[in-house]
Design an enzyme around this catalytic site. Structure first.
Site, mmCIF file in Angstrom:
data_model
loop_
_atom_site.group_PDB
_atom_site.id
_atom_site.type_symbol
_atom_site.label_atom_id
_atom_site.label_comp_id
_atom_site.label_asym_id
_atom_site.label_seq_id
_atom_site.Cartn_x
_atom_site.Cartn_y
_atom_site.Cartn_z
ATOM 1 C CG ASP A 48 -1.811 1.208 1.303
ATOM 2 O OD1 ASP A 48 -2.963 1.110 0.827
ATOM 3 O OD2 ASP A 48 -1.381 2.269 1.810
ATOM 4 C CE1 TYR A 53 0.609 7.908 2.543
ATOM 5 C CE2 TYR A 53 1.215 5.690 1.889
ATOM 6 C CZ TYR A 53 0.335 6.555 2.492
ATOM 7 O OH TYR A 53 -0.815 6.060 3.058
ATOM 8 C CE LYS A 78 -3.771 4.815 0.832
ATOM 9 N NZ LYS A 78 -2.347 4.454 0.763
ATOM 10 C CG HIS A 111 -4.682 9.911 0.438
ATOM 11 N ND1 HIS A 111 -3.337 9.871 0.182
ATOM 12 C CD2 HIS A 111 -4.807 9.442 1.708
ATOM 13 C CE1 HIS A 111 -2.682 9.410 1.235
ATOM 14 N NE2 HIS A 111 -3.560 9.154 2.170
#
Length: 282
Positions: A48, A53, A78, A111
């Site tokens: 994931d 990120y 996401k 997200h």
């Protein structure tokens, strides 16, 4: 669930491995590459990540370096908040695929919901975003689509569309169960995934959880991961430490009793991040 490769089955009959490897806060570069390789070597088949990120390129390199066939893996990413809307979503998806060096995603999530606190047309923004994701799904570019951090009032409009959300990834751990959202999703056949199932480490020092874990000769982290599974929620534990990555996968040789499940489920609120979908300013 008897092993890490056992699966929940999504509403479109697509299987999703029951424990995912989370990569939030995993630094881009060799740290992320090695963490993904270690996870896959340990048996994880569900990875994931998310564009925000900042590590999708390294996640893709780690996947490639693992030597595992792409079809044996379940990869999630996401869509970030700045890319909501029909046209932006399509472009953001293509960049994610390029960065991950993949030709399809197993799961793509919105997200965070656009919310009334920031947008007068928040519901339409979510619908426009969802329309793009639905097109990508119907074209076979994504095997399943869903959302993250959506509460029931954010989900209602999407549930009236052609393709309903299949997953909702929310903060879920002892002391922060979001019972109303979980019950709503499960009643609509939306699989709930747990981000921060260890409370980003905040819940691991809780004395009651430590005591219960000791009864099973398990770590508090293992207890929390197993507790998620027994609540029919898919956990996404994250670590960059090889021993902990392996330990977090070893949760299939014990069962938490109904009594202990009830004790954990009834814990008072604690350990939450404080990020409320209708109040975040990002």
């Amino acid at each position: 669930m008897g092993k890490i490769t056992d699966s929940f089955i999504l509403q479109n009959s697509y299987p999703i491995p029951c424990v995912g490897f989370g990569t939030w806060q995993t630094p881009n570069g060799d740290t992320a590459i090695q963490a993904v390789k270690t996870a896959i070597d340990a048996g994880y088949r569900h990875i994931d990540t998310a564009v925000v990120y900042g590590n999708e390129i390294s996640i893709g390199q780690g996947i490639k370096a693992s030597g595992i066939d792409r079809e044996a893996l379940f990869i999630t990413s996401k869509l970030w908040n700045t890319e909501r809307g029909y046209t932006k979503t399509l472009a953001a998806f293509e960049k994610t695929l390029t960065d991950l060096q993949l030709n399809y995603l197993d799961l793509y999530l919105i997200h965070w919901p656009a919310s009334e606190s920031k947008y007068f047309d928040w519901e339409q923004i979510n619908l426009d975003t969802w329309r793009a994701m639905t097109e990508l799904y119907k074209a076979g570019r994504i095997k399943a689509i869903g959302v993250s951090n959506f509460m029931p009032h954010h989900l209602k409009a999407l549930l009236e569309t052609e393709i309903a959300p299949m997953v909702n990834q929310i903060e879920f751990h002892p002391g922060h169960m979001q019972a109303e959202t979980v019950a709503y999703c499960q009643s609509k056949n939306i699989l709930v995934e747990a981000w921060s199932p260890l409370g980003t480490g905040r819940v691991l020092k809780n004395e009651m959880l430590q005591k219960i874990a000791a009864k099973y000769n398990k770590s508090t982290a293992q207890l929390c991961i197993r507790w998620c599974l027994q609540n029919n929620v898919l956990p996404l534990p994250k670590s960059i430490t090889p021993a902990r990555i392996i330990e977090n996968s070893q949760v299939f040789d014990f069962v938490i009793t109904d009594e202990d499940m009830e004790l954990i489920n009834r814990m008072p609120p604690f350990g939450a991040s404080g990020k409320h979908p209708d109040q975040v300013d990002f």
